[in-house]
Design an enzyme around this catalytic site. Sequence first.
Site, short mmCIF file in Angstrom:
data_model
loop_
_atom_site.label_atom_id
_atom_site.label_comp_id
_atom_site.label_asym_id
_atom_site.label_seq_id
_atom_site.Cartn_x
_atom_site.Cartn_y
_atom_site.Cartn_z
N GLY A 112 8.27 -11.14 -3.29
CA GLY A 112 7.72 -9.86 -3.58
C GLY A 112 8.59 -8.91 -2.86
N HIS B 219 -11.02 -2.48 -1.22
CA HIS B 219 -10.68 -1.10 -1.67
C HIS B 219 -11.64 -0.40 -2.53
CE1 HIS B 219 -8.30 1.42 -4.24
NE2 HIS B 219 -6.98 1.02 -3.59
N SER C 73 -6.15 2.64 -9.12
CA SER C 73 -5.60 3.30 -8.04
C SER C 73 -6.35 4.37 -7.41
CB SER C 73 -4.17 4.11 -8.41
OG SER C 73 -3.69 4.93 -7.61
N ARG D 44 -9.85 4.28 3.11
CA ARG D 44 -10.58 3.25 2.11
C ARG D 44 -11.69 2.61 2.86
NH1 ARG D 44 -4.76 0.62 -0.15
NH2 ARG D 44 -4.31 2.23 -1.49
N HIS E 43 -8.84 -6.46 -1.58
CA HIS E 43 -7.73 -5.94 -2.05
C HIS E 43 -6.39 -6.30 -1.22
CE1 HIS E 43 -4.97 -3.41 -3.83
NE2 HIS E 43 -4.75 -2.44 -2.54
N ARG F 81 -5.31 -0.51 6.42
CA ARG F 81 -4.22 -0.06 5.82
C ARG F 81 -4.50 1.49 5.38
NH1 ARG F 81 -1.75 -0.28 1.42
NH2 ARG F 81 -2.80 -1.86 0.48
#
Lengths: 635, 264
Positions: free
Chosen positions: A41, A265, A283, A329, A399, A433
């Site tokens: 990644g 999320h 998104s 979030r 998420h 985050r």
Amino acid sequence: MLDSKVPSGPLAEKWDKHKFESKLVNPANRRKFSVIVVGTGLAGAAASATLAEMGYNVKTFCFQDSPRRAHSIAAQGGINAAKNYRNDGDSIYRLFYDTIKGGDYRAREGNVHRLAQVSVNIIDQCVAQGVPFAREYGGMLDNRSFGGAQVSRTFYARGQTGQQLLLGAYSALERQIHLGTVEMHSRTEMLELVVINGTARGIITRDLVTGAVERHVADAVLLCTGGYGNVFFLSTNAQGSNVTATWRAHRKGAFFANPCYTQIHPTCIPVHGEDQSKLTLMSESLRNDGRVWVPKSKGETRRPEEIPESDRDYFLERKYPSFGNLVPRDVASRNAKAVCDEGRGVSGGMAVYMDFADAIKRVGEHTIRDRYGNLFDMYAKITAENPYETPMKIYPAVHYTMGGLWVDYNLMSNVPGLFVLGEANFSDHGANRLGASALMQGLADGYFVIPYTLGNYFGSTKSEPVTTDHDAFKEAEAAVNERTNKLLSIKGNRTVLSFHKELGKVMWDDCGMARNKEGLNNALKRIPEIREEFWQNVAVTGSGDDFNQTLERAGRVADFLEFGEMFAHDALLREESCGGHFREEHQTEENEAKRDDDNFAHVAAYEFNGYGKTPTRHVEQLVFENVKLTQRSYK
Amino acid sequence: MATTNGSINGHSDGHSGKTIALHLQVWRQKNSTTKGHFENYDLSGVSTEMSFLDMLDMLNEQLTHEGKEPVAFDHDCREGICGTCSLMINGYAHGPDEHTTTCQTHIRSFSDGETIVIEPWRARAFPPIKDLVVDRTSFDLLIQAGGYVSVSTGGVPDGNAIAVAKESSDKAMDAAACIGCGACVAACPNASAMLFASAKISHLALLPQGQVERKNRVANMVRAMDELGFGNCTNHGECEAVCPKEIKMDNIARMNREYYFAAL
């Protein structure tokens, strides 16, 4: 006591000072050192390419058929950088401050400040690679505001930012493979870490096409293997995303930090049925224009378009007037859950509306299509509804995982020679985050941190010559073969998938968006039971010396079944609420997360004590010299 | 047990939407050296809300219960971006829906009692691995031939020091959206990789960053296409028709133009 090795001195000077004080490996000597990188990644591809460019011998591994397919590719919204191109008050310090606050004061100041510092270099690097970021008409880079930030610092490439950044890192990696400086092994899975004299010296892998079990030796091992969200079965992660590499390293001595920190999320497409394999994220940039609401009363039966304004509850705007729909979030997710728990959820009860009617009225359908066209199309493909005409239905889903293997400031775990980068480590996001920060961290670790800290390790450590004939390699290989044979020999009555689903349900019900003592104790009782049954009754068809996807999955689920227990254990022992970890016993009168800084301003890192045994909880006290710990308020 | 998280894994009725029955003809092939064949499977109670790959999961659960080996197929993100899934469904790469990957295809696009034929990508440059899984390493090799800007980490100018016209940037992004799934190759009667290669060549040719290596890139990538066993383009347009990311054949025209310029 764990030593974070964060350098002393003023915050803004720590990284520069550390770089200067770090040992170097001279260019002619670098070819004498070999590095194993697991995962391709953003973190793994960036690290592989950069270390190879510098002259190290790199061997890189991924389970996918190509390094380009790692799950970083699915990130949509963008990547933060403290460029202050908008002249709107951004700075390295502000990005640092927002990230520490957004993480609910559970991250290290030194790491986060370094992240904010190198964020500006990442954008430069990606632009130079040809990443097609969005541009303004004058040719300059465009920005948008994102997920709870009051400045526009997010760089993006339509709704495919992760894809474009990963393809940038992938192209740098492919260039090195072509030059012969990286030996690439795709469709290859790491199944053991090899530790010799307390130092990480290699891995055991399985070739997923031929089943061949192989030994690989190196002077350092870098795990860039992502998060463990699939312990919940249903998540926005890719099907292959797993905890195996980090869990196998944990079993060999690496401490696992803050496993209970999970990000749910807020804007995902709701679940439709039992046979669903995956949840899809929309998104959160959509929250810039979408208004989130539910009906004011329970049992509403009208179509959303028919419900008048007076009968709607825009609950985020009502509760958080200054941030409105753009709250972080964790706050957005918990509030969506709360209104659904009250019985006001829509579409069977487990969804809320995200409505673009006002935005379309304000700026026109054309502009909305320009901003979110690909996301609207994706929604329409999955749900067969047209979001230009009727509100989207959304619900929170697992998420991202903030927890991961414990690392010091150098990104090295407590096992010397074992480094952990990106989502696989625990270091930068605390308990929550912020949006557009995952891509930033993956690339920061890979492009700009590990090249310095790995050199320092090589420059200050004497690596003894070791070959794959060492007993530790033989033992690790034997352990892999034994486990494979065991899985194939059970020949039980239940499928691997059914066990994964059962585990996921326990995790979601008892360790999900809200947790309490009773639920967590139930999880701690249930998970070992499921695990026991797994090892008695799982059905793994086929053979070990062949392409066998059932066997691959079985190994991963077996590791999730061990990991999930530690997760619940950590959630139980953290007797506070912070960020994504919400304990119902610890909330303010307004139902917000209530931290306990006196007792829990620390990292909890777990040491493996054996299969099914309670792990030892180690503590790293977090030191805050620059920010004042406050109750987060987004009102 | 906490009851407050909402049931994500457990819907009370198990399905929403209606359910249908399907007859599947699936390509089975043990490995690259064994000859393959079609097998027939009947599946009932398939929810129309399911994705195509959820349906294959369901088939594999059924096969496992019958003690048979499940069907191997490639998949990962299941949200249309990683490019791993790769099925020929009723003769169409990625199935009946336009601009849609296999993983984003839903059972609602099929009717009750329908026969669905499921095959792997077939191309000389994509050798078979097992059942529906093929080896697409040739795409990585094609990128290795020049699908990048040769910059190393560090020492690059500020992001805004390189101005890019919005129009060029948008067009570059259109081409860069390619997910490398290989549907273009599978659909092409010549198994040509022209659409894939031209998307990368266009992406970089349209940007100032790609100018320095522009000529070498196209020359090297075109040579690599031939060496890897991909065919040539004879303007059938199947590639554009099946591309899930709407990559246009204009890119092939641009690649040809770039190639001529490179040869001058």
